[in-house]
Structures are given as C-alpha cells and as structure tokens.
Design a protein around this motif. Sequence first.
Motif, mmCIF file in Angstrom:
data_model
loop_
_atom_site.group_PDB
_atom_site.id
_atom_site.type_symbol
_atom_site.label_atom_id
_atom_site.label_comp_id
_atom_site.label_asym_id
_atom_site.label_seq_id
_atom_site.Cartn_x
_atom_site.Cartn_y
_atom_site.Cartn_z
ATOM 1 N N PRO A 147 17.154 -5.033 51.650
ATOM 2 C CA PRO A 147 16.132 -4.538 52.326
ATOM 3 C C PRO A 147 14.695 -4.972 51.637
ATOM 4 O O PRO A 147 14.462 -5.275 50.672
ATOM 5 N N LYS A 148 13.494 -4.778 52.524
ATOM 6 C CA LYS A 148 12.262 -4.426 52.063
ATOM 7 C C LYS A 148 11.703 -3.152 52.287
ATOM 8 O O LYS A 148 11.659 -2.879 53.178
ATOM 9 N N PRO A 149 11.319 -2.505 51.043
ATOM 10 C CA PRO A 149 11.101 -2.870 49.637
ATOM 11 C C PRO A 149 12.563 -3.023 49.118
ATOM 12 O O PRO A 149 13.182 -2.575 49.707
ATOM 13 N N ARG A 150 12.707 -3.940 47.916
ATOM 14 C CA ARG A 150 14.007 -4.225 47.681
ATOM 15 C C ARG A 150 14.391 -3.194 46.335
ATOM 16 O O ARG A 150 15.578 -3.186 46.298
ATOM 17 N N ARG A 151 13.532 -2.574 45.916
ATOM 18 C CA ARG A 151 14.061 -1.534 44.762
ATOM 19 C C ARG A 151 14.357 -0.378 45.584
ATOM 20 O O ARG A 151 13.670 0.146 46.546
ATOM 21 N N GLY A 152 15.472 0.131 45.411
ATOM 22 C CA GLY A 152 15.974 1.413 46.130
ATOM 23 C C GLY A 152 17.322 1.962 45.840
ATOM 24 O O GLY A 152 17.848 1.577 44.915
ATOM 25 N N LEU A 153 17.605 2.673 46.646
ATOM 26 C CA LEU A 153 19.135 3.420 46.546
ATOM 27 C C LEU A 153 19.886 3.678 47.616
ATOM 28 O O LEU A 153 19.335 3.903 48.669
ATOM 29 N N VAL A 154 21.232 3.672 47.534
ATOM 30 C CA VAL A 154 22.359 3.637 48.734
ATOM 31 C C VAL A 154 23.066 4.923 48.188
ATOM 32 O O VAL A 154 23.740 4.953 47.276
ATOM 33 N N LEU A 155 23.007 5.889 49.233
ATOM 34 C CA LEU A 155 24.147 6.851 49.194
ATOM 35 C C LEU A 155 25.328 6.699 50.024
ATOM 36 O O LEU A 155 25.111 6.237 51.272
ATOM 37 N N ILE A 156 26.378 6.624 49.380
ATOM 38 C CA ILE A 156 27.498 6.732 50.042
ATOM 39 C C ILE A 156 28.222 7.821 50.167
ATOM 40 O O ILE A 156 28.644 8.427 49.130
ATOM 41 N N ASP A 157 28.593 8.592 51.387
ATOM 42 C CA ASP A 157 29.061 10.097 51.488
ATOM 43 C C ASP A 157 29.881 9.979 52.546
ATOM 44 O O ASP A 157 29.626 10.907 53.645
ATOM 45 N N PRO A 158 31.100 9.358 52.678
ATOM 46 C CA PRO A 158 31.971 9.522 53.786
ATOM 47 C C PRO A 158 32.755 10.898 53.798
ATOM 48 O O PRO A 158 32.417 11.605 52.697
ATOM 49 N N SER A 159 33.371 11.104 54.979
ATOM 50 C CA SER A 159 34.213 12.361 54.832
ATOM 51 C C SER A 159 35.470 12.389 54.022
ATOM 52 O O SER A 159 35.995 13.454 53.922
ATOM 53 N N TYR A 160 35.933 11.243 53.868
ATOM 54 C CA TYR A 160 37.213 11.094 53.163
ATOM 55 C C TYR A 160 38.267 11.759 54.055
ATOM 56 O O TYR A 160 39.396 12.160 53.447
ATOM 57 N N GLU A 161 38.324 11.755 55.296
ATOM 58 C CA GLU A 161 39.394 12.384 56.137
ATOM 59 C C GLU A 161 40.705 11.541 56.203
ATOM 60 O O GLU A 161 41.723 12.005 56.263
ATOM 61 N N VAL A 162 40.341 10.225 56.140
ATOM 62 C CA VAL A 162 41.478 9.166 56.105
ATOM 63 C C VAL A 162 41.644 8.781 54.678
ATOM 64 O O VAL A 162 40.731 8.436 53.914
ATOM 65 N N LYS A 163 43.086 8.598 54.138
ATOM 66 C CA LYS A 163 43.414 8.093 52.939
ATOM 67 C C LYS A 163 42.594 6.551 52.465
ATOM 68 O O LYS A 163 42.127 6.538 51.108
ATOM 69 N N SER A 164 42.570 5.882 53.656
ATOM 70 C CA SER A 164 42.307 4.597 53.325
ATOM 71 C C SER A 164 40.785 4.552 52.749
ATOM 72 O O SER A 164 40.183 3.531 52.535
ATOM 73 N N GLU A 165 39.898 5.578 53.239
ATOM 74 C CA GLU A 165 38.407 5.747 52.926
ATOM 75 C C GLU A 165 38.024 5.396 51.725
ATOM 76 O O GLU A 165 37.183 4.916 51.137
ATOM 77 N N TYR A 166 39.049 5.857 50.655
ATOM 78 C CA TYR A 166 38.761 5.667 49.190
ATOM 79 C C TYR A 166 38.905 4.225 48.923
ATOM 80 O O TYR A 166 37.850 3.760 48.071
ATOM 81 N N GLU A 167 39.619 3.604 49.199
ATOM 82 C CA GLU A 167 39.647 2.099 48.946
ATOM 83 C C GLU A 167 38.636 1.209 49.743
ATOM 84 O O GLU A 167 37.998 0.359 49.033
ATOM 85 N N GLY A 168 38.309 1.829 50.614
ATOM 86 C CA GLY A 168 37.243 1.472 51.656
ATOM 87 C C GLY A 168 35.901 1.436 50.917
ATOM 88 O O GLY A 168 34.937 0.599 50.998
ATOM 89 N N VAL A 169 35.729 2.489 50.334
ATOM 90 C CA VAL A 169 34.415 2.773 49.493
ATOM 91 C C VAL A 169 34.140 1.637 48.414
ATOM 92 O O VAL A 169 33.182 1.016 48.226
ATOM 93 N N ALA A 170 35.293 1.626 47.449
ATOM 94 C CA ALA A 170 35.319 0.724 46.503
ATOM 95 C C ALA A 170 34.932 -0.836 47.093
ATOM 96 O O ALA A 170 34.063 -1.473 46.241
ATOM 97 N N GLU A 171 35.796 -1.143 48.087
ATOM 98 C CA GLU A 171 35.582 -2.470 48.658
ATOM 99 C C GLU A 171 34.098 -2.735 49.156
ATOM 100 O O GLU A 171 33.704 -3.607 48.810
ATOM 101 N N PHE A 172 33.456 -1.606 49.698
ATOM 102 C CA PHE A 172 32.256 -1.579 50.262
ATOM 103 C C PHE A 172 30.968 -1.884 49.319
ATOM 104 O O PHE A 172 30.155 -2.543 49.336
ATOM 105 N N THR A 173 31.309 -1.318 48.343
ATOM 106 C CA THR A 173 30.397 -0.956 46.961
ATOM 107 C C THR A 173 30.421 -2.557 46.340
ATOM 108 O O THR A 173 29.091 -3.016 46.156
ATOM 109 N N HIS A 174 31.459 -3.136 46.296
ATOM 110 C CA HIS A 174 31.294 -4.490 45.936
ATOM 111 C C HIS A 174 30.721 -5.377 46.315
ATOM 112 O O HIS A 174 29.761 -6.320 46.164
ATOM 113 N N ARG A 175 30.812 -5.383 47.967
ATOM 114 C CA ARG A 175 30.046 -6.187 48.971
ATOM 115 C C ARG A 175 28.544 -5.947 48.927
ATOM 116 O O ARG A 175 27.726 -6.730 48.889
ATOM 117 N N LEU A 176 28.264 -4.674 48.773
ATOM 118 C CA LEU A 176 26.934 -4.109 48.759
ATOM 119 C C LEU A 176 26.316 -4.944 47.559
ATOM 120 O O LEU A 176 25.157 -5.337 47.523
#
Length: 253
Positions: A147-176
């Motif tokens: 984004p602009k401004p380019r300096r910043g922070l992303v909070l990733i805070d899902p519910s983790y109700e589904v087991k696959s969410e854990y793997e999904g968070v790791a995958e998303f973080t690498h892409r981000l």
Amino acid sequence: MLSYQHAYHAGNPADLHKHATLAALLALMTRKPRAITVMETHSGRGLYDLSGDEARKTGEAAEGIARLDPTSHPLWQAIAAIRTAHGDAAYPGSPLVTQAALRPQDRHILMELHPQEHRALSTALRGTSAEIHKRDGYEGVLALSPPKPRRGLVLIDPSYEVKSEYEGVAEFTHRLVAKWPEAVVMIWYPILPAARHVAMVEGLKLPKTVDEVAFDLKGGKGMIGSGLVLINAPYGSDQVLRDTRALCRGILR
C-alpha cells in the motif's frame, strides 16, 4: 468462518496479550512523523459491550480485562478513550485500539466478511478515515499490498475454527511478505491442547520473533494460552513484549 463472533471472548487474557502488544507496537512505529499503513485481515466489530449477553454468557472478560489495573500503557489509553465515549463496559477490539494510535497522516484498512460484524464495525468507526472492506481478508490484503504509505503493519487474526486455517496463515504470510517485504506482520494464534499452532509457527520460514503466554481460562478447558509471531519486528519490539507481560502480571505467565 462466518459463524465466529468475538463478542463472547472480548477482553479475555488472549485479548490482553494481543491488544497490549499491538497498542505498544503502534506507539513505537508512530514515534517518527513518517506515515504508516495498518491493515487487518479479520477485524471483527471493533467495539464490544462487556455487559452484553455474549460477554456475560462466557464470563471471559472477568478473567482478563477486569483484573487489569489502569496504567499509562498505550492499551489503557485506548480503553480510557473508548470508555469516555461509550461507557465503562466498553472494550475496544483491534480496529479501535489501532485507531487510537494512528495520526491524520496514517492509513487504516480493515477487512471483515461476516455481515453482522461488518455492519457493527462500520458503525463503530463512523466518522473516521478507516477504509472498511466487506471481503475475504486474505484476498483483500494481498490485493492492496504493497500500500501507500509503504511503511506499516498487518495484523492476521483469524478465528482458527477450521484446522486448515493454521496452514493457511503460514501460506498467506509468505505471499504477503513476497509482495510487501518491509511490512511488519503480527500473527495471533490460540494455544490449545491439540497444539496445532506448532506446525504453523515452524512452517513460517521467515526471520521471526515468537511470544507465547499461558493463562487460566475456564479452569483450563479450551484455550490455555496465546501466541504472537512478529515478522520484521521493529527495533524496540523486545521491550514491547516485556511491557505486555509487566502490564498483565498475574494474568499472563
């Protein structure tokens, strides 16, 4: 998942761990005048009523925020501002904790897909400059990165109700991080007896700071602790984590 509503858990020990760290990190990142962008993948409603039916049903706030003594910590500054405006039973979610820290030059982008939570979030932040999107948080944050401004922070805070969410968070973080390499990324996760978070944390093949705390909640039934991963943690983050533990002494261990 669209079934999750955080109102049942607002103000519990995990919230204190997450929100105290977030508030202090943002205070650290806004010391210099350069603007920042803060984005959230799963924003929730932003404002919670601890006297409401949901909070009273679980009683989790009584084991968290109700045990915390007021201090000069940035989280308490946010809570005080919210309670001045909304009453003594109000508790800010991460969008309002963030909003209390940001300045006119900063940008605030929020994702929330749950229809009821999105409506409440829009109401809670009415009159602010926050950009609120009713869309999948992972897709939305990636689409807007960097984004602009380019300096910043992303909070990733899902519910983790589904087991696959854990793997999904790791995958998303690498892409981000591939799209926005300089982003400070803060991931929150619950610590449960099944310990599914372990594979997620180990799967984050990035330089990281991990902070895990334990607490007593509902006699040890369900969540037994809270974890945070910081990617690209800014200088001074170690003190932020120490300050969180000091603020929550007797609640987190």
